[in-house]
Scaffold this motif. Sequence first.
Motif, PDB file in Angstrom:
ATOM      1  N   MET A   1      26.881  35.402  44.659  1.00 26.57           N
ATOM      2  CA  MET A   1      27.748  36.577  44.801  1.00 26.57           C
ATOM      3  C   MET A   1      28.448  36.855  43.481  1.00 26.57           C
ATOM      4  O   MET A   1      28.988  35.957  42.844  1.00 26.57           O
ATOM      5  N   ASN A   2      28.388  38.121  43.049  1.00 24.54           N
ATOM      6  CA  ASN A   2      29.060  38.504  41.817  1.00 24.54           C
ATOM      7  C   ASN A   2      30.580  38.444  41.982  1.00 24.54           C
ATOM      8  O   ASN A   2      31.106  38.503  43.087  1.00 24.54           O
ATOM      9  N   ALA A   3      31.284  38.333  40.851  1.00 22.10           N
ATOM     10  CA  ALA A   3      32.747  38.355  40.880  1.00 22.10           C
ATOM     11  C   ALA A   3      33.217  39.693  41.433  1.00 22.10           C
ATOM     12  O   ALA A   3      32.556  40.729  41.248  1.00 22.10           O
ATOM     13  N   PRO A   4      34.372  39.714  42.123  1.00 26.88           N
ATOM     14  CA  PRO A   4      34.847  40.970  42.712  1.00 26.88           C
ATOM     15  C   PRO A   4      35.199  42.008  41.643  1.00 26.88           C
ATOM     16  O   PRO A   4      35.834  41.696  40.644  1.00 26.88           O
ATOM     17  N   ALA A   5      34.763  43.235  41.878  1.00 23.86           N
ATOM     18  CA  ALA A   5      35.191  44.349  41.037  1.00 23.86           C
ATOM     19  C   ALA A   5      36.489  44.939  41.578  1.00 23.86           C
ATOM     20  O   ALA A   5      37.360  45.353  40.818  1.00 23.86           O
ATOM     21  N   LEU A   6      36.615  44.960  42.895  1.00 26.12           N
ATOM     22  CA  LEU A   6      37.809  45.461  43.568  1.00 26.12           C
ATOM     23  C   LEU A   6      38.210  44.470  44.652  1.00 26.12           C
ATOM     24  O   LEU A   6      37.357  43.984  45.407  1.00 26.12           O
ATOM     25  N   GLN A   7      39.495  44.193  44.726  1.00 28.48           N
ATOM     26  CA  GLN A   7      40.035  43.332  45.772  1.00 28.48           C
ATOM     27  C   GLN A   7      41.266  43.998  46.375  1.00 28.48           C
ATOM     28  O   GLN A   7      42.004  44.702  45.681  1.00 28.48           O
ATOM     29  N   ALA A   8      41.478  43.768  47.653  1.00 25.13           N
ATOM     30  CA  ALA A   8      42.682  44.249  48.323  1.00 25.13           C
ATOM     31  C   ALA A   8      43.222  43.135  49.195  1.00 25.13           C
ATOM     32  O   ALA A   8      42.454  42.395  49.831  1.00 25.13           O
ATOM     33  N   ARG A   9      44.543  43.027  49.211  1.00 22.78           N
ATOM     34  CA  ARG A   9      45.214  42.064  50.071  1.00 22.78           C
ATOM     35  C   ARG A   9      46.373  42.771  50.778  1.00 22.78           C
ATOM     36  O   ARG A   9      47.263  43.324  50.126  1.00 22.78           O
ATOM     37  N   GLY A  10      46.316  42.767  52.114  1.00 16.88           N
ATOM     38  CA  GLY A  10      47.379  43.395  52.888  1.00 16.88           C
ATOM     39  C   GLY A  10      47.543  44.871  52.614  1.00 16.88           C
ATOM     40  O   GLY A  10      48.652  45.412  52.704  1.00 16.88           O
ATOM     41  N   LEU A  11      46.455  45.552  52.308  1.00 19.33           N
ATOM     42  CA  LEU A  11      46.520  46.971  51.940  1.00 19.33           C
ATOM     43  C   LEU A  11      46.891  47.819  53.158  1.00 19.33           C
ATOM     44  O   LEU A  11      46.250  47.754  54.207  1.00 19.33           O
ATOM     45  N   SER A  12      47.933  48.615  53.006  1.00 19.07           N
ATOM     46  CA  SER A  12      48.372  49.484  54.093  1.00 19.07           C
ATOM     47  C   SER A  12      48.821  50.816  53.519  1.00 19.07           C
ATOM     48  O   SER A  12      49.348  50.886  52.406  1.00 19.07           O
ATOM     49  N   VAL A  13      48.627  51.880  54.300  1.00 15.95           N
ATOM     50  CA  VAL A  13      49.007  53.235  53.885  1.00 15.95           C
ATOM     51  C   VAL A  13      49.585  53.965  55.088  1.00 15.95           C
ATOM     52  O   VAL A  13      49.037  53.892  56.196  1.00 15.95           O
ATOM     53  N   ALA A  14      50.683  54.648  54.875  1.00 11.45           N
ATOM     54  CA  ALA A  14      51.258  55.532  55.891  1.00 11.45           C
ATOM     55  C   ALA A  14      51.294  56.951  55.332  1.00 11.45           C
ATOM     56  O   ALA A  14      51.687  57.154  54.178  1.00 11.45           O
ATOM     57  N   LEU A  64      38.986  44.473  38.686  1.00 19.91           N
ATOM     58  CA  LEU A  64      38.360  43.522  37.757  1.00 19.91           C
ATOM     59  C   LEU A  64      39.246  42.301  37.540  1.00 19.91           C
ATOM     60  O   LEU A  64      39.397  41.807  36.419  1.00 19.91           O
ATOM     61  N   GLY A  65      39.858  41.840  38.620  1.00 17.85           N
ATOM     62  CA  GLY A  65      40.653  40.623  38.588  1.00 17.85           C
ATOM     63  C   GLY A  65      42.095  40.791  38.177  1.00 17.85           C
ATOM     64  O   GLY A  65      42.862  39.832  38.211  1.00 17.85           O
ATOM     65  N   ARG A  66      42.497  42.016  37.839  1.00 22.37           N
ATOM     66  CA  ARG A  66      43.853  42.276  37.354  1.00 22.37           C
ATOM     67  C   ARG A  66      44.538  43.264  38.284  1.00 22.37           C
ATOM     68  O   ARG A  66      43.909  44.240  38.716  1.00 22.37           O
ATOM     69  N   PRO A  67      45.813  43.042  38.636  1.00 27.29           N
ATOM     70  CA  PRO A  67      46.487  44.005  39.508  1.00 27.29           C
ATOM     71  C   PRO A  67      46.345  45.434  38.974  1.00 27.29           C
ATOM     72  O   PRO A  67      46.625  45.704  37.794  1.00 27.29           O
ATOM     73  N   ALA A  68      45.891  46.334  39.849  1.00 25.91           N
ATOM     74  CA  ALA A  68      45.636  47.714  39.411  1.00 25.91           C
ATOM     75  C   ALA A  68      46.895  48.365  38.856  1.00 25.91           C
ATOM     76  O   ALA A  68      46.823  49.188  37.929  1.00 25.91           O
ATOM     77  N   ALA A  69      48.058  48.009  39.401  1.00 27.20           N
ATOM     78  CA  ALA A  69      49.310  48.603  38.935  1.00 27.20           C
ATOM     79  C   ALA A  69      49.646  48.197  37.505  1.00 27.20           C
ATOM     80  O   ALA A  69      50.454  48.860  36.844  1.00 27.20           O
ATOM     81  N   ASP A  70      49.048  47.111  37.013  1.00 25.13           N
ATOM     82  CA  ASP A  70      49.329  46.640  35.656  1.00 25.13           C
ATOM     83  C   ASP A  70      48.468  47.313  34.600  1.00 25.13           C
ATOM     84  O   ASP A  70      48.691  47.122  33.402  1.00 25.13           O
TER      85      ASP A  70
END
Length: 264
Positions: A1-14, A64-70
């Motif tokens: 399995m390739n390394a994750p390009a996108l990851q989400a943890r506890g993702l929620s939207v209202a 790519l392993g880095r928080p998107a917000a950063d």
Amino acid sequence: MNAPALQARGLSVALGGRPVLQGVDLDLPAGRWTAIVGPNGAGKTTLCKALAQLLPHGGQVRLLGRPAADWPGRARARTVAWLGQGEGGAEDLLARDVVMLGRLPHQPWLGGASAADHAAVEAAMRETQCWDWRARPLGELSGGERQRVLLARALAVGAPLLLMDEPLANLDPPHQADWLATVRRHVAGGGTAVSVLHELTMALQADDLLVVAGGRLVHHGPCADPATHAALARVFGGRVRVHALAGRWVALPDAVDAFAGEAR
């Protein structure tokens, strides 16, 4: 399995104070095409937009392993290309100028387009077969022609991650096949693709399916996995079945259930 390009943890939207997406955890590997499917109102588009950082959300997305917000905005824009559903634009813009918008993250502030930018625009428009109407205003194009221009804009970014919401809208079957070939070339070249699709048979040509229902991720697995087929049938109330046909997986309505529903 390739390394994750996108990851989400506890993702929620209202949206409008109403929970639309709840507690999604996922890992999307690089170098693969993942299709997001599910019933109407399941949260598919919301999930794709949240992964693209186009909606405020709870939880964390990693790119790519880095928080998107950063990520600095321009760097993120060079890394993630977006094709949205029913996107508009300035109707008087020429098609090639619309596609050139995809090159803005590569251009210096107040700088003009470079030779590399023009080459990327031409390559993307030829890829989507819209080069011949490059000098036509967007407002004069048909729905399918406009969609091909918008796809070219996303491709012109040259981003490793390509996120698309209903990219087949207004495309006839031959151009849907062209889109499929384009996505496959992107992945074969090391890129990652994520697409929301209503066309279940087309979605089953992807590497993996994310099956979404009620704002939650109910299954994530390879398209060839029987467990994926079962999850797909389950979220559509047993009215869809996956079959093998001519070496491909196809999703067809379950005629028995459909007729039974009509009889009731």
